[in-house]
Motif scaffolding. Structure first.
Motif: not given
Length: 301
Positions: A11, A16-17, A19-21, A23-24, A31, A39-41
């Protein structure tokens, strides 16, 4: 992709960044958080604490790689060093028991020796503890990381915007190699996919070496502000941290170890990682503009 990743400190500013990267890229991400967070993903969320060993085994079940992004700064040097040491030892033992294959740790640049700040020395100690595990540890040593929400960025931004005349200690002349947060994320993700980074230590930094004075002057120019810097020899790091605490959103308890670290030169002594994970590094001015734009976006949302 069945190599599950556990991100500790998920978090936070870097977490945070990352986690998003991840997942992409199709990486299954779990987490580890102390309190519920969104999270946004789509990711798996597990509540736990590195200082509570019993919470770690469920979090590590079936995990291939752990990202270690946890570091204490508040509570005084003795206290944060103790917490850092205990957390790293707990993770090492739990990761060995769970059969984790790799640990990727983001720490700080800085030469070893008696003059090293408590903040940087603690990061080196954490690396040493993690490396003792039966898994392969990758240690990334970063200088100042620039990005919206980062303590270093927020401190310099607030100083530049609120103090047109700045009386500063000698550390304004210290050289460092700032790196954009997006570039840090690229290296962290790249290490997961590049097996040649396993068990290795790398320095990571941006394309420019600047003094803190140069960084503040450039920041002021980009923000359209005038800035006069007056260095004085009698202003200690502790005194500096107090006025930083008054002027910026960075708490004195965090500012003290942060500013103590500014007395140490933090530049890359080697650039091997650029050959293993090649991409164009972000210049300082561009990193500042990206952070300012991101900050505007966050304020609107």
């Amino acid at each position: 992709m069945d190599r599950r990743v556990l991100v500790t400190g998920a978090s936070g500013f870097i977490g945070r960044r990352l986690v998003v990267a991840l997942a992409a890229r199709g990486v299954p991400v779990r987490c580890l958080v102390r309190s519920p967070v969104q999270f946004p993903v789509p990711v798996e969320i597990v509540q736990g604490d590195l200082l509570e060993p019993l919470t770690l085994q469920p979090a590590l079940a079936g995990v291939d790689t752990v990202y270690y992004l946890v570091h204490s700064m508040a509570g005084g040097r003795t206290e944060f060093e103790r917490r850092d040491r205990e957390a790293a030892e707990n993770l090492r033992r739990a990761a060995e028991q769970a059969g984790v294959r790799r640990v990727i740790y983001l720490g700080g640049l800085g030469e070893t020796g008696a003059g090293l700040s408590g903040h940087l020395a603690s990061r080196l100690e954490v690396a040493s503890i993690l490396k003792q595990g039966s898994y392969a540890t990758t240690f990334l040593r970063a200088a100042i990381i620039y990005g919206a929400g980062g303590a270093s960025f927020e401190m310099i931004r607030a100083l530049v915007l609120h103090l047109p005349v700045m009386i500063t200690p000698r550390w304004v002349s210290t050289r460092c190699q700032p790196i954009a947060v997006g570039d840090v994320i690229r290296y962290l993700v790249g290490c997961f996919f590049e097996e040649a980074t396993a068990g290795e230590t790398f320095d990571i930094g941006g394309p420019e070496i600047l003094s803190y004075r140069e960084m503040m002057e450039r920041f002021a120019a980009l923000a359209g502000r005038r800035l006069a810097i007056v260095p004085v020899p009698v202003l200690t790091p502790r005194l500096s941290s107090y006025w930083v605490g008054l002027i910026t959103p960075v708490k004195p308890s965090i500012a003290i170890p942060l500013i103590e670290g500014l007395a140490s030169e933090v530049i890359c002594r080697e650039n091997r990682i650029r050959e293993l994970i090649p991409f164009p590094l972000t210049p300082f001015n561009e990193a500042v503009m990206q952070a300012l734009e991101e900050e505007k976006t966050l304020q609107k949302s």
